[in-house]
Scaffold this motif. Structure first.
Motif, PDB file in Angstrom:
ATOM      1  N   GLY A 111      21.319 -55.100 -15.378  1.00 48.63           N
ATOM      2  CA  GLY A 111      20.934 -56.465 -16.632  1.00 48.63           C
ATOM      3  C   GLY A 111      19.779 -57.102 -16.100  1.00 48.63           C
ATOM      4  O   GLY A 111      18.937 -57.525 -17.040  1.00 48.63           O
ATOM      5  N   GLU A 112      19.562 -57.368 -14.773  1.00 49.63           N
ATOM      6  CA  GLU A 112      18.466 -58.225 -14.285  1.00 49.63           C
ATOM      7  C   GLU A 112      17.149 -57.451 -14.586  1.00 49.63           C
ATOM      8  O   GLU A 112      15.935 -58.082 -14.589  1.00 49.63           O
ATOM      9  CB  GLU A 112      18.633 -58.715 -12.989  1.00 49.63           C
ATOM     10  CG  GLU A 112      19.806 -59.681 -12.680  1.00 49.63           C
ATOM     11  CD  GLU A 112      19.776 -61.020 -13.655  1.00 49.63           C
ATOM     12  OE1 GLU A 112      18.647 -61.261 -14.100  1.00 49.63           O
ATOM     13  OE2 GLU A 112      20.755 -61.526 -13.919  1.00 49.63           O
ATOM     14  N   VAL A 113      17.443 -56.160 -14.045  1.00 50.13           N
ATOM     15  CA  VAL A 113      15.949 -55.315 -14.434  1.00 50.13           C
ATOM     16  C   VAL A 113      15.555 -55.378 -16.031  1.00 50.13           C
ATOM     17  O   VAL A 113      14.552 -55.453 -16.216  1.00 50.13           O
ATOM     18  CB  VAL A 113      16.208 -53.798 -13.808  1.00 50.13           C
ATOM     19  CG1 VAL A 113      15.156 -53.116 -14.446  1.00 50.13           C
ATOM     20  CG2 VAL A 113      16.595 -53.905 -12.475  1.00 50.13           C
ATOM     21  N   GLY A 114      16.595 -55.327 -16.569  1.00 47.69           N
ATOM     22  CA  GLY A 114      16.111 -55.607 -18.104  1.00 47.69           C
ATOM     23  C   GLY A 114      15.576 -56.905 -18.424  1.00 47.69           C
ATOM     24  O   GLY A 114      14.669 -56.727 -19.337  1.00 47.69           O
ATOM     25  N   GLU A 115      16.104 -57.822 -17.986  1.00 49.46           N
ATOM     26  CA  GLU A 115      15.454 -59.349 -18.303  1.00 49.46           C
ATOM     27  C   GLU A 115      14.021 -59.345 -17.588  1.00 49.46           C
ATOM     28  O   GLU A 115      13.170 -59.793 -18.081  1.00 49.46           O
ATOM     29  CB  GLU A 115      16.437 -60.389 -17.647  1.00 49.46           C
ATOM     30  CG  GLU A 115      17.525 -60.599 -18.101  1.00 49.46           C
ATOM     31  CD  GLU A 115      18.524 -61.488 -17.465  1.00 49.46           C
ATOM     32  OE1 GLU A 115      18.119 -62.568 -16.722  1.00 49.46           O
ATOM     33  OE2 GLU A 115      19.573 -61.740 -17.707  1.00 49.46           O
ATOM     34  N   LEU A 116      13.826 -58.725 -16.579  1.00 41.91           N
ATOM     35  CA  LEU A 116      12.564 -58.553 -16.086  1.00 41.91           C
ATOM     36  C   LEU A 116      11.576 -57.616 -16.935  1.00 41.91           C
ATOM     37  O   LEU A 116      10.303 -58.129 -17.338  1.00 41.91           O
ATOM     38  CB  LEU A 116      12.479 -57.975 -14.558  1.00 41.91           C
ATOM     39  CG  LEU A 116      11.142 -57.812 -14.132  1.00 41.91           C
ATOM     40  CD1 LEU A 116      10.348 -58.906 -13.803  1.00 41.91           C
ATOM     41  CD2 LEU A 116      11.257 -57.177 -12.601  1.00 41.91           C
TER      42      LEU A 116
ATOM     43  N   GLU B  43      11.527 -65.578 -11.105  1.00 41.55           N
ATOM     44  CA  GLU B  43      13.022 -65.814 -11.194  1.00 41.55           C
ATOM     45  C   GLU B  43      13.797 -64.448 -11.470  1.00 41.55           C
ATOM     46  O   GLU B  43      14.829 -64.114 -10.817  1.00 41.55           O
ATOM     47  CB  GLU B  43      13.460 -66.910 -12.311  1.00 41.55           C
ATOM     48  CG  GLU B  43      13.116 -68.276 -11.991  1.00 41.55           C
ATOM     49  CD  GLU B  43      12.764 -69.054 -13.377  1.00 41.55           C
ATOM     50  OE1 GLU B  43      13.093 -70.454 -13.352  1.00 41.55           O
ATOM     51  OE2 GLU B  43      13.021 -68.583 -14.679  1.00 41.55           O
ATOM     52  N   GLU B  44      13.482 -63.478 -12.277  1.00 44.22           N
ATOM     53  CA  GLU B  44      13.904 -62.571 -12.448  1.00 44.22           C
ATOM     54  C   GLU B  44      13.749 -61.532 -11.558  1.00 44.22           C
ATOM     55  O   GLU B  44      14.895 -60.709 -11.129  1.00 44.22           O
ATOM     56  CB  GLU B  44      13.563 -61.793 -13.790  1.00 44.22           C
ATOM     57  CG  GLU B  44      13.800 -62.685 -15.167  1.00 44.22           C
ATOM     58  CD  GLU B  44      15.072 -63.213 -15.156  1.00 44.22           C
ATOM     59  OE1 GLU B  44      16.091 -62.393 -14.817  1.00 44.22           O
ATOM     60  OE2 GLU B  44      15.195 -64.206 -15.950  1.00 44.22           O
ATOM     61  N   MET B  45      12.519 -61.259 -10.639  1.00 43.50           N
ATOM     62  CA  MET B  45      12.524 -60.831  -9.620  1.00 43.50           C
ATOM     63  C   MET B  45      13.425 -61.170  -8.523  1.00 43.50           C
ATOM     64  O   MET B  45      14.203 -60.342  -7.709  1.00 43.50           O
ATOM     65  CB  MET B  45      11.161 -60.899  -8.989  1.00 43.50           C
ATOM     66  CG  MET B  45      10.238 -60.064  -9.735  1.00 43.50           C
ATOM     67  SD  MET B  45       8.492 -60.399  -9.215  1.00 43.50           S
ATOM     68  CE  MET B  45       7.362 -58.884 -10.063  1.00 43.50           C
ATOM     69  N   ALA B  46      13.618 -62.315  -8.356  1.00 33.94           N
ATOM     70  CA  ALA B  46      14.621 -62.778  -7.376  1.00 33.94           C
ATOM     71  C   ALA B  46      16.265 -62.375  -7.723  1.00 33.94           C
ATOM     72  O   ALA B  46      16.778 -61.855  -6.876  1.00 33.94           O
ATOM     73  CB  ALA B  46      14.521 -64.304  -7.281  1.00 33.94           C
ATOM     74  N   ASP B  47      16.340 -62.733  -9.144  1.00 35.32           N
ATOM     75  CA  ASP B  47      17.748 -61.872  -9.474  1.00 35.32           C
ATOM     76  C   ASP B  47      17.843 -60.516  -9.127  1.00 35.32           C
ATOM     77  O   ASP B  47      18.866 -60.181  -8.557  1.00 35.32           O
ATOM     78  CB  ASP B  47      18.068 -62.180 -10.960  1.00 35.32           C
ATOM     79  CG  ASP B  47      18.219 -63.515 -11.345  1.00 35.32           C
ATOM     80  OD1 ASP B  47      18.623 -64.476 -10.502  1.00 35.32           O
ATOM     81  OD2 ASP B  47      17.860 -63.821 -12.468  1.00 35.32           O
ATOM     82  N   VAL B  48      16.763 -59.732  -9.436  1.00 39.21           N
ATOM     83  CA  VAL B  48      16.958 -58.240  -8.995  1.00 39.21           C
ATOM     84  C   VAL B  48      17.228 -58.039  -7.483  1.00 39.21           C
ATOM     85  O   VAL B  48      17.937 -57.187  -6.995  1.00 39.21           O
ATOM     86  CB  VAL B  48      15.634 -57.481  -9.497  1.00 39.21           C
ATOM     87  CG1 VAL B  48      15.707 -55.994  -8.877  1.00 39.21           C
ATOM     88  CG2 VAL B  48      15.590 -57.707 -11.134  1.00 39.21           C
TER      89      VAL B  48
HETATM   90 MG   LIG Z   1      18.246 -63.334 -14.719  1.00 34.24          MG
END
Ligand SMILES: [Mg+2]
Length: 115
Positions: A35-40, A67-72
Motif C-alpha cells: 500500500g505504501e509503495v502504491g502511495e509513493l 514521507e512515503e519512502m519512510a513508510d515503505v
Molecule cells: Mg503513506
C-alpha cells in the motif's frame, strides 16, 4: 547499531507502546508495505519522465516523497524483523551477487541482458 537496527527498534517501541503486536504478522505487514509503495508511485505516476528528477527536489513534492519512502522503509524493516532477516546483510550480499552477475567489462553503459 546500524541505521536499520535503529529504525527496527524505534518501530518495535512504537508498536509496543500501542499494544499493536497482535497485528504484526508477515502478511499484514507485506500488504501495508505494498500500500505504501502504491502511495509513493501515485506521487510520481504523472510526472513527465524528463523533468521528474528536477520536480522531485521541489516542495511540497520532496516532503511528500520522503514521507512515503519512510513508510515503505519502516514496513520493509518490520517485515524483515518478522521474517528474521538481517536486511542490511541481505542487501549487501545481493549487491555483491549482482556485481558478479553483471561484470563491468560486459555491462558498462548498457542495460543488463535478460539471458
Ligand atoms: Mg503513506
Amino acid at each position: 547499531m546500524s541505521d536499520l537496527a535503529e529504525i527496527r527498534d524505534a518501530s518495535r517501541a512504537f508498536i509496543a507502546d500501542r499494544q499493536w503486536q497482535k497485528f504484526q504478522d508477515p502478511k499484514s505487514i507485506l500488504l501495508a508495505l505494498v500500500g505504501e509503495v502504491g502511495e509513493l508511485a501515485e506521487l510520481l505516476q504523472w510526472l513527465p519522465a524528463n523533468k521528474a528528477r528536477e520536480l522531485l527536489h521541489e516542495e511540497p513534492l520532496n516532503t511528500r516523497v520522503s514521507e512515503e519512502m519512510a513508510d515503505v522503509l519502516v514496513y520493509l524493516v518490520g517485515l524483515a524483523d518478522q521474517c528474521g532477516v538481517d536486511l542490511r546483510s541481505a542487501a549487501l550480499h545481493k549487491i555483491e551477487a549482482s556485481a558478479k552477475k553483471y561484470p563491468i567489462e560486459k555491462n558498462l553503459g548498457v542495460a543488463p541482458d535478460k539471458a
